[in-house]
Design a protein around this motif. Structure first.
Motif, PDB file in Angstrom:
ATOM      1  N   ALA A 264       0.834  -1.201   0.000  1.00 53.42           N
ATOM      2  CA  ALA A 264       0.000   0.000   0.000  1.00 53.42           C
ATOM      3  C   ALA A 264       0.866   1.245   0.000  1.00 53.42           C
ATOM      4  O   ALA A 264       1.872   1.319   0.705  1.00 53.42           O
ATOM      5  CB  ALA A 264      -0.923  -0.001   1.221  1.00 53.42           C
ATOM      6  N   GLY A 265       0.468   2.219  -0.783  1.00 56.32           N
ATOM      7  CA  GLY A 265       1.206   3.479  -0.831  1.00 56.32           C
ATOM      8  C   GLY A 265       2.242   3.541  -1.928  1.00 56.32           C
ATOM      9  O   GLY A 265       2.758   4.612  -2.242  1.00 56.32           O
ATOM     10  N   ASN A 266       2.554   2.385  -2.529  1.00 52.11           N
ATOM     11  CA  ASN A 266       3.532   2.354  -3.626  1.00 52.11           C
ATOM     12  C   ASN A 266       3.264   1.115  -4.470  1.00 52.11           C
ATOM     13  O   ASN A 266       3.923   0.088  -4.297  1.00 52.11           O
ATOM     14  CB  ASN A 266       4.963   2.341  -3.085  1.00 52.11           C
ATOM     15  CG  ASN A 266       5.999   2.589  -4.159  1.00 52.11           C
ATOM     16  OD1 ASN A 266       5.751   2.348  -5.341  1.00 52.11           O
ATOM     17  ND2 ASN A 266       7.158   3.068  -3.763  1.00 52.11           N
ATOM     18  N   PRO A 267       2.298   1.175  -5.397  1.00 54.99           N
ATOM     19  CA  PRO A 267       1.907  -0.009  -6.161  1.00 54.99           C
ATOM     20  C   PRO A 267       3.007  -0.567  -7.048  1.00 54.99           C
ATOM     21  O   PRO A 267       2.920  -1.712  -7.502  1.00 54.99           O
ATOM     22  CB  PRO A 267       0.733   0.501  -7.010  1.00 54.99           C
ATOM     23  CG  PRO A 267       0.894   1.986  -7.050  1.00 54.99           C
ATOM     24  CD  PRO A 267       1.498   2.364  -5.734  1.00 54.99           C
ATOM     25  N   GLY A 268       4.070   0.203  -7.277  1.00 51.19           N
ATOM     26  CA  GLY A 268       5.169  -0.298  -8.083  1.00 51.19           C
ATOM     27  C   GLY A 268       6.217  -1.045  -7.295  1.00 51.19           C
ATOM     28  O   GLY A 268       7.223  -1.496  -7.856  1.00 51.19           O
ATOM     29  N   LEU A 269       5.989  -1.189  -5.987  1.00 50.73           N
ATOM     30  CA  LEU A 269       6.967  -1.814  -5.099  1.00 50.73           C
ATOM     31  C   LEU A 269       6.340  -3.022  -4.417  1.00 50.73           C
ATOM     32  O   LEU A 269       5.262  -2.923  -3.833  1.00 50.73           O
ATOM     33  CB  LEU A 269       7.432  -0.802  -4.055  1.00 50.73           C
ATOM     34  CG  LEU A 269       8.623  -1.168  -3.177  1.00 50.73           C
ATOM     35  CD1 LEU A 269       9.902  -1.257  -4.010  1.00 50.73           C
ATOM     36  CD2 LEU A 269       8.794  -0.139  -2.062  1.00 50.73           C
ATOM     37  N   SER A 270       6.987  -4.157  -4.488  1.00 50.14           N
ATOM     38  CA  SER A 270       6.467  -5.344  -3.807  1.00 50.14           C
ATOM     39  C   SER A 270       6.660  -5.210  -2.301  1.00 50.14           C
ATOM     40  O   SER A 270       7.526  -4.456  -1.827  1.00 50.14           O
ATOM     41  CB  SER A 270       7.178  -6.609  -4.302  1.00 50.14           C
ATOM     42  OG  SER A 270       8.513  -6.658  -3.812  1.00 50.14           O
ATOM     43  N   ARG A 271       5.861  -5.948  -1.552  1.00 48.34           N
ATOM     44  CA  ARG A 271       6.004  -5.931  -0.098  1.00 48.34           C
ATOM     45  C   ARG A 271       7.373  -6.449   0.314  1.00 48.34           C
ATOM     46  O   ARG A 271       7.988  -5.943   1.263  1.00 48.34           O
ATOM     47  CB  ARG A 271       4.898  -6.762   0.535  1.00 48.34           C
ATOM     48  CG  ARG A 271       3.514  -6.230   0.246  1.00 48.34           C
ATOM     49  CD  ARG A 271       2.405  -7.188   0.647  1.00 48.34           C
ATOM     50  NE  ARG A 271       1.137  -6.783   0.052  1.00 48.34           N
ATOM     51  CZ  ARG A 271       0.007  -7.470   0.131  1.00 48.34           C
ATOM     52  NH1 ARG A 271      -0.010  -8.616   0.803  1.00 48.34           N
ATOM     53  NH2 ARG A 271      -1.095  -7.035  -0.446  1.00 48.34           N
ATOM     54  N   ALA A 272       7.863  -7.454  -0.395  1.00 47.57           N
ATOM     55  CA  ALA A 272       9.183  -8.014  -0.081  1.00 47.57           C
ATOM     56  C   ALA A 272      10.277  -6.976  -0.283  1.00 47.57           C
ATOM     57  O   ALA A 272      11.189  -6.838   0.548  1.00 47.57           O
ATOM     58  CB  ALA A 272       9.454  -9.235  -0.956  1.00 47.57           C
ATOM     59  N   ALA A 273      10.204  -6.213  -1.374  1.00 48.31           N
ATOM     60  CA  ALA A 273      11.218  -5.193  -1.647  1.00 48.31           C
ATOM     61  C   ALA A 273      11.125  -4.043  -0.655  1.00 48.31           C
ATOM     62  O   ALA A 273      12.144  -3.539  -0.161  1.00 48.31           O
ATOM     63  CB  ALA A 273      11.069  -4.676  -3.077  1.00 48.31           C
ATOM     64  N   ALA A 274       9.895  -3.618  -0.332  1.00 51.66           N
ATOM     65  CA  ALA A 274       9.714  -2.532   0.634  1.00 51.66           C
ATOM     66  C   ALA A 274      10.240  -2.939   2.004  1.00 51.66           C
ATOM     67  O   ALA A 274      10.877  -2.142   2.705  1.00 51.66           O
ATOM     68  CB  ALA A 274       8.240  -2.159   0.722  1.00 51.66           C
ATOM     69  N   LEU A 275       9.987  -4.176   2.383  1.00 47.15           N
ATOM     70  CA  LEU A 275      10.445  -4.668   3.676  1.00 47.15           C
ATOM     71  C   LEU A 275      11.970  -4.739   3.719  1.00 47.15           C
ATOM     72  O   LEU A 275      12.596  -4.328   4.705  1.00 47.15           O
ATOM     73  CB  LEU A 275       9.832  -6.033   3.956  1.00 47.15           C
ATOM     74  CG  LEU A 275      10.223  -6.727   5.260  1.00 47.15           C
ATOM     75  CD1 LEU A 275      10.022  -5.808   6.450  1.00 47.15           C
ATOM     76  CD2 LEU A 275       9.412  -8.005   5.434  1.00 47.15           C
ATOM     77  N   ALA A 276      12.584  -5.239   2.656  1.00 47.15           N
ATOM     78  CA  ALA A 276      14.041  -5.321   2.610  1.00 47.15           C
ATOM     79  C   ALA A 276      14.662  -3.930   2.728  1.00 47.15           C
ATOM     80  O   ALA A 276      15.639  -3.731   3.455  1.00 47.15           O
ATOM     81  CB  ALA A 276      14.493  -6.002   1.321  1.00 47.15           C
ATOM     82  N   GLN A 277      14.075  -2.953   2.038  1.00 50.12           N
ATOM     83  CA  GLN A 277      14.590  -1.588   2.105  1.00 50.12           C
ATOM     84  C   GLN A 277      14.467  -1.011   3.512  1.00 50.12           C
ATOM     85  O   GLN A 277      15.377  -0.339   4.007  1.00 50.12           O
ATOM     86  CB  GLN A 277      13.846  -0.703   1.105  1.00 50.12           C
ATOM     87  CG  GLN A 277      14.156  -1.009  -0.353  1.00 50.12           C
ATOM     88  CD  GLN A 277      13.362  -0.132  -1.302  1.00 50.12           C
ATOM     89  OE1 GLN A 277      12.751   0.852  -0.902  1.00 50.12           O
ATOM     90  NE2 GLN A 277      13.364  -0.495  -2.579  1.00 50.12           N
ATOM     91  N   ALA A 278      13.329  -1.268   4.154  1.00 47.52           N
ATOM     92  CA  ALA A 278      13.104  -0.733   5.493  1.00 47.52           C
ATOM     93  C   ALA A 278      14.049  -1.368   6.515  1.00 47.52           C
ATOM     94  O   ALA A 278      14.562  -0.684   7.405  1.00 47.52           O
ATOM     95  CB  ALA A 278      11.650  -0.944   5.906  1.00 47.52           C
ATOM     96  N   VAL A 279      14.279  -2.672   6.395  1.00 46.37           N
ATOM     97  CA  VAL A 279      15.204  -3.332   7.316  1.00 46.37           C
ATOM     98  C   VAL A 279      16.623  -2.817   7.091  1.00 46.37           C
ATOM     99  O   VAL A 279      17.363  -2.547   8.052  1.00 46.37           O
ATOM    100  CB  VAL A 279      15.146  -4.862   7.153  1.00 46.37           C
ATOM    101  CG1 VAL A 279      16.202  -5.532   8.032  1.00 46.37           C
ATOM    102  CG2 VAL A 279      13.770  -5.393   7.533  1.00 46.37           C
ATOM    103  N   ASP A 280      16.999  -2.639   5.823  1.00 46.48           N
ATOM    104  CA  ASP A 280      18.325  -2.079   5.535  1.00 46.48           C
ATOM    105  C   ASP A 280      18.480  -0.701   6.163  1.00 46.48           C
ATOM    106  O   ASP A 280      19.533  -0.368   6.724  1.00 46.48           O
ATOM    107  CB  ASP A 280      18.529  -1.974   4.022  1.00 46.48           C
ATOM    108  CG  ASP A 280      18.905  -3.298   3.374  1.00 46.48           C
ATOM    109  OD1 ASP A 280      19.350  -4.210   4.096  1.00 46.48           O
ATOM    110  OD2 ASP A 280      18.744  -3.417   2.142  1.00 46.48           O
TER     111      ASP A 280
END
Length: 266
Positions: free
Chosen positions: A30-46
């Motif tokens: 949610a909030g970025n339809p071009g970004l998968s949840r897996a990619a968003a999560l990896a970025q946030a953890v990084d």
């Protein structure tokens, strides 16, 4: 006052991050339809790990200090496995060595990590119960060697219901552990593609007609008073470390506040 110990070489902190890597994490966040949840999560953890490493620098001319021990566990079709070196914790000093540079500009507001540790993955089922059980074992072992430190903080991020067993009993065992400074803290964040019914840090079970939301809320720790005082959010008494139907913005805010190590340096 409980939950007051600051990170140091003598009293290191402990952070355990549990990452849902099941097949549904390939869907948009949610909030970025071009970004998968897996990619968003990896970025946030990084970004969280990047900030944590930066907080463990006493002086820019000195190396990163081992002020916190970190474990990141991914759970999905591959079972439960470490996302960092080895099968347990790495210190922030070692974490600094493991991070791959991203070329991001570290000046100004931190919107992107300057180092990368986590590779996005989305495959198979959701063995959350096994992940929480592994977190219990890691936390118990760590507490045995650090009985006077700030207690371990466990962050669990998922977009779906556990389907290999009920994690609630393992969560209860986990949060029953503690150091002399307080009990283990377990915070849960539910990701989705729809933030229309987003709930952040409620003090009562969310009335969403979703039994999974109630279940995750019940597994989540009450936020200790010292963390309430430093929170970026207006929290009610008894607020829990729980977000439901979070999106990209909620994910980043959760990480940046959801651990005392990100909120304040040593």
């Amino acid at each position: 006052m409980p939950y007051s110990r600051r990170m140091s070489t003598r009293y290191p902190g402990c952070l355990i991050v549990l990452i849902d890597q099941s097949a549904s994490m390939a869907q948009p966040i949610a909030g970025n339809p071009g970004l998968s949840r897996a990619a968003a999560l990896a970025q946030a953890v990084d970004l969280l790990l990047d900030e944590l490493v930066d907080r463990c620098v006493k002086d820019e001319s000195l190396p990163v200090m081992p002020w916190c021990d970190v474990a990141v566990l991914g759970y999905g079709g591959h079972g439960v496995r470490s996302m960092l070196a080895g099968d347990g914790f790495v210190s922030t000093a070692k974490l600094d060595e493991l991070g791959a540079p991203t070329g991001a500009d570290a000046t100004g507001p931190r919107l992107q990590a300057t180092r990368r540790w986590i590779t996005p993955l989305a495959d198979g089922n959701t063995p959350m119960a096994e992940a929480v059980a592994r977190a219990h074992d890691l936390a118990a072992r760590w507490i045995g060697g650090h009985p006077d430190s700030f207690p371990p903080v466990v962050l669990n991020i998922t977009d779906g219901q556990a389907n290999t067993g009920d994690p609630a009993a393992h969560a209860a065992r986990l949060t029953a552990l503690g150091t002399r400074d307080g009990g283990v803290l377990l915070f849960n964040l539910h990701l989705s593609g729809d933030t229309s019914a987003m709930v952040e840090f409620p003090s009562a079970p969310p009335q969403l007609g979703d039994p999974f939301a109630t279940h995750l809320f019940g597994m989540s720790s009450v936020i200790p008073d010292p963390m309430v005082e430093t929170s970026q959010f207006p929290l009610r008494p008894g607020a829990r470390g729980f977000v439901f139907n979070g999106g990209a913005t909620s994910l980043t805010r959760f990480f940046m506040w959801g651990t005392p190590f990100a909120a304040a340096g040593p």
